[in-house]
Write a protein that holds these residues in place. Structure first.
Motif, PDB file in Angstrom:
ATOM      1  N   LEU A  20      38.443 -54.312 -25.181  1.00  0.00           N
ATOM      2  CA  LEU A  20      37.474 -53.790 -24.214  1.00  0.00           C
ATOM      3  C   LEU A  20      37.863 -54.196 -22.794  1.00  0.00           C
ATOM      4  CD1 LEU A  20      34.958 -52.159 -24.594  1.00  0.00           C
ATOM      5  CD2 LEU A  20      33.633 -54.240 -24.609  1.00  0.00           C
ATOM      6  N   GLY A  21      38.303 -55.447 -22.633  1.00  0.00           N
ATOM      7  CA  GLY A  21      38.725 -55.895 -21.307  1.00  0.00           C
ATOM      8  C   GLY A  21      39.924 -55.108 -20.814  1.00  0.00           C
ATOM      9  N   ILE A  23      40.810 -52.018 -21.614  1.00  0.00           N
ATOM     10  CA  ILE A  23      40.563 -50.615 -21.263  1.00  0.00           C
ATOM     11  C   ILE A  23      39.572 -50.462 -20.131  1.00  0.00           C
ATOM     12  CG2 ILE A  23      41.162 -49.681 -23.516  1.00  0.00           C
ATOM     13  CD1 ILE A  23      38.378 -49.515 -24.255  1.00  0.00           C
ATOM     14  N   SER A  24      38.778 -51.493 -19.806  1.00  0.00           N
ATOM     15  CA  SER A  24      37.753 -51.237 -18.797  1.00  0.00           C
ATOM     16  C   SER A  24      38.085 -51.826 -17.440  1.00  0.00           C
ATOM     17  CB  SER A  24      36.398 -51.769 -19.269  1.00  0.00           C
ATOM     18  OG  SER A  24      36.433 -53.162 -19.294  1.00  0.00           O
ATOM     19  N   ARG A  25      38.984 -52.789 -17.331  1.00  0.00           N
ATOM     20  CA  ARG A  25      39.213 -53.433 -16.043  1.00  0.00           C
ATOM     21  C   ARG A  25      40.504 -52.942 -15.408  1.00  0.00           C
ATOM     22  NH1 ARG A  25      36.091 -57.747 -14.937  1.00  0.00           N
ATOM     23  NH2 ARG A  25      36.919 -57.322 -12.888  1.00  0.00           N
TER      24      ARG A  25
ATOM     25  N   ILE B  24      35.587 -60.616 -19.338  1.00  0.00           N
ATOM     26  CA  ILE B  24      35.698 -59.174 -19.059  1.00  0.00           C
ATOM     27  C   ILE B  24      34.621 -58.697 -18.092  1.00  0.00           C
ATOM     28  CG2 ILE B  24      36.857 -58.639 -21.218  1.00  0.00           C
ATOM     29  CD1 ILE B  24      34.348 -57.621 -22.323  1.00  0.00           C
ATOM     30  N   GLU B  88      36.428 -51.116  -8.510  1.00  0.00           N
ATOM     31  CA  GLU B  88      36.342 -50.638  -9.889  1.00  0.00           C
ATOM     32  C   GLU B  88      35.045 -49.856 -10.074  1.00  0.00           C
ATOM     33  OE1 GLU B  88      38.577 -53.859 -12.545  1.00  0.00           O
ATOM     34  OE2 GLU B  88      36.915 -54.653 -11.405  1.00  0.00           O
ATOM     35  N   ARG B  91      33.997 -49.057 -13.736  1.00  0.00           N
ATOM     36  CA  ARG B  91      34.068 -50.147 -14.703  1.00  0.00           C
ATOM     37  C   ARG B  91      32.998 -50.029 -15.781  1.00  0.00           C
ATOM     38  NH1 ARG B  91      32.819 -56.242 -13.754  1.00  0.00           N
ATOM     39  NH2 ARG B  91      31.682 -55.540 -11.944  1.00  0.00           N
ATOM     40  N   PHE B  94      33.605 -47.262 -18.331  1.00  0.00           N
ATOM     41  CA  PHE B  94      34.639 -47.590 -19.315  1.00  0.00           C
ATOM     42  C   PHE B  94      34.144 -48.660 -20.281  1.00  0.00           C
ATOM     43  CE2 PHE B  94      37.675 -45.497 -16.496  1.00  0.00           C
ATOM     44  CZ  PHE B  94      38.432 -44.832 -17.438  1.00  0.00           C
ATOM     45  N   LEU B  95      33.366 -49.634 -19.756  1.00  0.00           N
ATOM     46  CA  LEU B  95      32.851 -50.682 -20.643  1.00  0.00           C
ATOM     47  C   LEU B  95      31.953 -50.086 -21.721  1.00  0.00           C
ATOM     48  CD1 LEU B  95      31.804 -53.849 -18.649  1.00  0.00           C
ATOM     49  CD2 LEU B  95      33.225 -53.710 -20.655  1.00  0.00           C
ATOM     50  N   GLY B  98      33.952 -47.693 -23.956  1.00  0.00           N
ATOM     51  CA  GLY B  98      34.827 -48.456 -24.848  1.00  0.00           C
ATOM     52  C   GLY B  98      34.025 -49.135 -25.936  1.00  0.00           C
ATOM     53  N   LEU B 102      34.615 -48.605 -29.809  1.00  0.00           N
ATOM     54  CA  LEU B 102      35.098 -49.727 -30.618  1.00  0.00           C
ATOM     55  C   LEU B 102      34.091 -50.203 -31.654  1.00  0.00           C
ATOM     56  CD1 LEU B 102      36.988 -51.885 -28.014  1.00  0.00           C
ATOM     57  CD2 LEU B 102      37.923 -50.482 -29.809  1.00  0.00           C
TER      58      LEU B 102
END
Lengths: 100, 169
Positions: A20-21, A23-25, B24, B88, B91, B94-95, B98, B102
């Motif tokens: 997750l880190g 793909i998102s940062r 993250i 970002e 961000r 995407f978080l 994702g 996932l």
């Protein structure tokens, strides 16, 4: 005693947080440390299964993974320093100039 | 004893997950790095619970000590300010996206993990399990070739880092 499944479940959760880190940062340091987090989750799985099988090959594997992580840290940080000096940015998108 | 190990496991697991979440989520990489060190030390505690006493020491000395101090040193060396960080704006998308992607993967993997046979943890471990003597003997007899390959890899990586980061003469 806590069962082996709990340790493996924690390893799965940490690995997915690392994904997750990544793909998102977009900050290159955060992406790099997320990769290290995934390596650590693999280490935890190796050591739990080592405890499960009563053999120590997983421990040796974990030591080798740590050495690879150290080599990766040394090289990746050198590339980051060069990139920051030349481009003045920590955005992961700038690293596409490394493409061959 | 039963309760103590459960409390220890939950504490270390909670610390590890909280540190990873901080890694993250924090915007500045220095905050992320310090939060990641919490995860690494909690993992060292979990290794100790799995009777890997050598790995417990190596995790603290090499990972939390050497590798992370290298990363923190580089972040401070570059003197990263808030203005230098990449914006970002996407961000959170995407978080969340994702996480949505996932979650089924994680559910599948957790299901697989749950179906593993449970180990009988009361069976006594062999003498010196996870100590430096036993692991060292395994490393230098059965795993000696990977060990040598890793030593070559370390030398090459360090030479490459010096070549890359030095100023042009």
């Amino acid at each position: 005693m806590v069962s082996i499944q709990a340790f493996l479940a924690l390893a799965v959760i940490l690995f997915l947080m690392g994904v997750l880190g990544v793909i998102s940062r977009r900050n290159v340091f955060t992406v790099f440390m997320s990769i290290e987090l995934m390596l650590n989750a693999g280490n935890l799985a190796f050591i739990s299964l080592s405890r499960f099988w009563h053999g120590m090959d997983g421990h040796v594997m974990a030591i080798i993974i740590m050495a690879v992580a150290a080599a990766e840290a040394a090289l990746a940080l050198a590339v980051v320093i060069l990139m920051y000096r030349n481009k003045g940015s920590l955005d992961i998108d700038f690293f596409r100039v490394l493409r061959g | 004893m039963e309760l103590l190990s459960l409390v220890l496991f939950l504490g270390f697991a909670g610390l590890a997950v909280a540190g990873a979440a901080g890694l993250i989520l924090f915007r500045h990489p220095l905050n992320s790095a310090l939060s990641f060190i919490v995860t690494l030390i909690a993992l060292a505690g979990l290794y100790a619970m799995l009777s890997a006493s050598l790995l417990f020491a190596v995790q603290i000395i090499v990972y939390a000590g050497a590798i992370m101090s290298l990363i923190v040193f580089i972040i401070m060396f570059l003197n990263v300010r808030d203005a230098d960080l990449p914006a970002e704006p996407t961000r959170w998308y995407f978080l969340i996206g994702g996480a949505v992607v996932l979650t089924p993967v994680g559910a599948f993997l957790l299901k697989v993990v749950r179906q593993l046979p449970g180990a009988d943890m009361s069976v006594p471990l062999p003498e010196g399990f996870g100590g430096i003597h036993a692991v060292g003997q395994l490393l230098f007899i059965k795993w000696v070739f990977p060990f040598e390959i890793v030593s070559v890899l370390l030398v090459v990586a360090l030479l490459g880092a010096v070549m890359l980061a030095k100023r042009k003469v």
